[in-house]
Scaffold this motif. Structure first.
Motif, PDB file in Angstrom:
ATOM      1  N   LYS A   1       0.837  -1.205   0.000  1.00  0.00           N
ATOM      2  CA  LYS A   1       0.000   0.000   0.000  1.00  0.00           C
ATOM      3  C   LYS A   1       0.866   1.247   0.000  1.00  0.00           C
ATOM      4  N   TRP A   2       2.015   1.178   0.705  1.00  0.00           N
ATOM      5  CA  TRP A   2       2.874   2.341   0.842  1.00  0.00           C
ATOM      6  C   TRP A   2       4.324   1.927   0.625  1.00  0.00           C
ATOM      7  N   TRP A   3       5.089   2.856   0.036  1.00  0.00           N
ATOM      8  CA  TRP A   3       6.450   2.553  -0.414  1.00  0.00           C
ATOM      9  C   TRP A   3       7.470   3.468   0.234  1.00  0.00           C
ATOM     10  N   MET A   4       8.670   2.918   0.454  1.00  0.00           N
ATOM     11  CA  MET A   4       9.807   3.706   0.919  1.00  0.00           C
ATOM     12  C   MET A   4      11.004   3.362   0.035  1.00  0.00           C
ATOM     13  N   VAL A   5      11.622   4.391  -0.536  1.00  0.00           N
ATOM     14  CA  VAL A   5      12.766   4.220  -1.436  1.00  0.00           C
ATOM     15  C   VAL A   5      14.005   4.731  -0.724  1.00  0.00           C
ATOM     16  N   LEU A   6      15.035   3.897  -0.652  1.00  0.00           N
ATOM     17  CA  LEU A   6      16.258   4.231   0.079  1.00  0.00           C
ATOM     18  C   LEU A   6      17.361   4.567  -0.910  1.00  0.00           C
ATOM     19  N   GLY A   7      17.762   5.880  -0.949  1.00  0.00           N
ATOM     20  CA  GLY A   7      18.889   6.266  -1.783  1.00  0.00           C
ATOM     21  C   GLY A   7      20.178   6.009  -1.053  1.00  0.00           C
ATOM     22  N   GLY A   8      21.253   6.221  -1.780  1.00  0.00           N
ATOM     23  CA  GLY A   8      21.423   6.977  -2.972  1.00  0.00           C
ATOM     24  C   GLY A   8      21.417   8.485  -2.716  1.00  0.00           C
ATOM     25  N   ASP A   9      21.883   9.190  -3.766  1.00  0.00           N
ATOM     26  CA  ASP A   9      21.847  10.651  -3.719  1.00  0.00           C
ATOM     27  C   ASP A   9      20.514  11.136  -4.269  1.00  0.00           C
ATOM     28  N   HIS A  10      20.326  12.467  -4.289  1.00  0.00           N
ATOM     29  CA  HIS A  10      19.003  12.988  -4.618  1.00  0.00           C
ATOM     30  C   HIS A  10      18.656  12.870  -6.094  1.00  0.00           C
ATOM     31  N   SER A  11      19.610  12.495  -6.931  1.00  0.00           N
ATOM     32  CA  SER A  11      19.292  12.298  -8.340  1.00  0.00           C
ATOM     33  C   SER A  11      18.263  11.192  -8.530  1.00  0.00           C
ATOM     34  N   ILE A  12      18.167  10.261  -7.576  1.00  0.00           N
ATOM     35  CA  ILE A  12      17.243   9.137  -7.739  1.00  0.00           C
ATOM     36  C   ILE A  12      15.784   9.578  -7.713  1.00  0.00           C
ATOM     37  N   SER A  13      15.522  10.749  -7.123  1.00  0.00           N
ATOM     38  CA  SER A  13      14.134  11.194  -7.002  1.00  0.00           C
ATOM     39  C   SER A  13      13.506  11.481  -8.358  1.00  0.00           C
ATOM     40  N   TYR A  14      14.327  11.904  -9.326  1.00  0.00           N
ATOM     41  CA  TYR A  14      13.779  12.121 -10.666  1.00  0.00           C
ATOM     42  C   TYR A  14      13.180  10.826 -11.202  1.00  0.00           C
ATOM     43  N   SER A  15      13.949   9.755 -11.168  1.00  0.00           N
ATOM     44  CA  SER A  15      13.491   8.475 -11.705  1.00  0.00           C
ATOM     45  C   SER A  15      12.310   7.932 -10.918  1.00  0.00           C
ATOM     46  N   SER A  16      12.369   8.066  -9.597  1.00  0.00           N
ATOM     47  CA  SER A  16      11.310   7.528  -8.755  1.00  0.00           C
ATOM     48  C   SER A  16       9.999   8.274  -8.965  1.00  0.00           C
ATOM     49  N   ILE A  17      10.051   9.593  -9.001  1.00  0.00           N
ATOM     50  CA  ILE A  17       8.826  10.384  -9.155  1.00  0.00           C
ATOM     51  C   ILE A  17       8.257  10.218 -10.562  1.00  0.00           C
ATOM     52  N   LYS A  18       9.130  10.101 -11.558  1.00  0.00           N
ATOM     53  CA  LYS A  18       8.649   9.849 -12.914  1.00  0.00           C
ATOM     54  C   LYS A  18       7.910   8.513 -12.984  1.00  0.00           C
ATOM     55  N   ALA A  19       8.502   7.468 -12.411  1.00  0.00           N
ATOM     56  CA  ALA A  19       7.849   6.161 -12.387  1.00  0.00           C
ATOM     57  C   ALA A  19       6.541   6.215 -11.599  1.00  0.00           C
ATOM     58  N   CYS A  20       6.565   6.944 -10.502  1.00  0.00           N
ATOM     59  CA  CYS A  20       5.392   7.080  -9.645  1.00  0.00           C
ATOM     60  C   CYS A  20       4.245   7.759 -10.394  1.00  0.00           C
ATOM     61  N   SER A  21       4.557   8.795 -11.166  1.00  0.00           N
ATOM     62  CA  SER A  21       3.519   9.529 -11.893  1.00  0.00           C
ATOM     63  C   SER A  21       2.847   8.644 -12.933  1.00  0.00           C
ATOM     64  N   GLU A  22       3.596   7.731 -13.528  1.00  0.00           N
ATOM     65  CA  GLU A  22       3.025   6.839 -14.534  1.00  0.00           C
ATOM     66  C   GLU A  22       2.132   5.780 -13.914  1.00  0.00           C
ATOM     67  N   GLN A  23       2.395   5.448 -12.657  1.00  0.00           N
ATOM     68  CA  GLN A  23       1.594   4.444 -11.970  1.00  0.00           C
ATOM     69  C   GLN A  23       0.363   5.044 -11.301  1.00  0.00           C
ATOM     70  N   TYR A  24       0.512   6.242 -10.711  1.00  0.00           N
ATOM     71  CA  TYR A  24      -0.537   6.763  -9.844  1.00  0.00           C
ATOM     72  C   TYR A  24      -1.208   8.036 -10.333  1.00  0.00           C
ATOM     73  N   GLY A  25      -0.653   8.694 -11.341  1.00  0.00           N
ATOM     74  CA  GLY A  25      -1.266   9.926 -11.835  1.00  0.00           C
ATOM     75  C   GLY A  25      -0.517  11.163 -11.401  1.00  0.00           C
ATOM     76  N   LYS A  26      -1.223  12.252 -11.274  1.00  0.00           N
ATOM     77  CA  LYS A  26      -0.612  13.551 -10.978  1.00  0.00           C
ATOM     78  C   LYS A  26      -0.020  13.555  -9.565  1.00  0.00           C
ATOM     79  N   VAL A  27       1.271  13.907  -9.482  1.00  0.00           N
ATOM     80  CA  VAL A  27       2.012  13.811  -8.225  1.00  0.00           C
ATOM     81  C   VAL A  27       2.275  15.196  -7.637  1.00  0.00           C
ATOM     82  N   GLY A  28       2.022  15.330  -6.357  1.00  0.00           N
ATOM     83  CA  GLY A  28       2.480  16.485  -5.600  1.00  0.00           C
ATOM     84  C   GLY A  28       3.653  16.063  -4.739  1.00  0.00           C
ATOM     85  N   VAL A  29       4.664  16.920  -4.633  1.00  0.00           N
ATOM     86  CA  VAL A  29       5.890  16.565  -3.920  1.00  0.00           C
ATOM     87  C   VAL A  29       6.123  17.515  -2.754  1.00  0.00           C
TER      88      VAL A  29
END
Length: 316
Positions: free
Chosen positions: A118-146
């Motif tokens: 139901k809920w996810w936690m992503v362990l980085g890594g540096d902050h560059s990983i957030s681009y890939s994670s949020i992009k993937a998230c938007s394709e799965q769940y729709g419009k994302v607020g950060v």
């Protein structure tokens, strides 16, 4: 045959109180078909960091630090019993840095599409990983607020160094993955950003709260205002926790340590407050370098961030 007495398998000779369960004991390697309430995935990428960073070692250090905490939440009287599914770490090629970002996106897209948690936690890594994670998230769940807890805007231009840990949110905006008004930055510090990037944030409609704003208005009031605004215009909310939002006294194992930041209690309260909202679906934790940490202090803060996220979701 000689019989050995008093031996346990290597790494297993840990004191065990029969009445105590540690959070690390709840980790279970994910296999197809498994489902649970929470899941984690590691992204051991730090070669894109513009400063020296061993953040690639953080996912395992954070997992190890789970052993420092029990499953019992004393103030609620409730106990975690659900397994935390562990998807493992995304493979990182030692030289193909751009490919590593693409693999992160593809890997996390597969993770979210599994619907294993139901809920996810992503362990980085540096902050560059957030681009890939949020992009993937938007394709799965729709419009994302950060909601981004950070000392830095991370809105650097890509032309001067390519996609680094200083560019993820600029790339998300320029690639139209998120909209400026759906990005909230909390904890931005003096003398850590360029005027041009503060201007860019303003032009894009990013809501920026400095450390002075946090001190004046309180974390709770800021989050209440912004979540009330965001919930009307996005499908889900994503928390991005850059540990350098903390003062160096609370996060010695951070590549970009500095004074004047948040104390850990304020950050933890913020994560708990935000995570109580039903639209908060994911959280990433980035910018921890275990090679420069002191007594695993910073990894332990990361685990406590996870526990507050989980506690808010499970027991609110």
């Amino acid at each position: 045959m000689t019989r050995l007495r008093h031996f346990k398998p290597a790494g297993k000779a840990i004191f065990k109180d029969s009445h105590t369960t540690k959070m690390k004991e709840l980790l279970q390697q994910w296999e197809p078909g498994m489902t649970s309430t929470f899941a984690i995935a590691g992204v051991p990428l730090s070669k894109l960091s513009i400063s020296h960073s061993g953040a690639s070692f953080a996912p395992d250090a954070i997992r190890a630090a789970l052993q420092s905490y029990t499953t019992f939440a004393g103030d609620t009287g409730l106990e975690f019993t659900d397994n935390i599914l562990d998807f493992g770490d995304i493979y990182m090629d030692p030289t193909d840095i751009i490919g590593d970002q693409q693999r992160t996106y593809e890997g996390l897209r597969d993770v979210y599409a599994s619907e294993a948690a139901k809920w996810w936690m992503v362990l980085g890594g540096d902050h560059s990983i957030s681009y890939s994670s949020i992009k993937a998230c938007s394709e799965q769940y729709g419009k994302v607020g950060v909601i981004q807890f950070d000392a830095h805007h991370d809105l650097r231009n890509v032309e001067d160094g390519g996609p680094t840990n200083g560019t993820p949110f600029r790339r998300l905006l320029e690639d139209h993955v998120i909209r400026g008004e759906n990005l909230v930055q909390i904890g931005i510090r003096d003398f850590t950003n360029a005027k041009e990037y503060a201007k860019f944030a303003d032009e894009q409609g990013v809501m920026v709260y400095s450390m002075q704003d946090v001190d004046r208005n309180s974390m709770g009031r800021i989050l209440e205002k912004e979540i009330d605004r965001l919930e009307k215009q996005v499908d889900i909310l994503y928390l991005s926790v850059d540990i350098d939002v903390l003062d160096q006294a609370f996060a010695p194992g951070c590549p970009a340590i500095g004074p004047g930041g948040m104390d850990s209690k304020t950050l933890l309260e913020g994560i708990y407050f935000a995570s109580r909202h039903e639209k908060v679906k994911l959280m990433d934790i980035v910018e921890i370098d275990p090679t420069i940490d002191f007594r695993n202090m910073t990894s332990r803060v990361a685990v406590y961030c996870m526990l507050n996220f989980m506690k808010a979701k499970k027991f609110s």
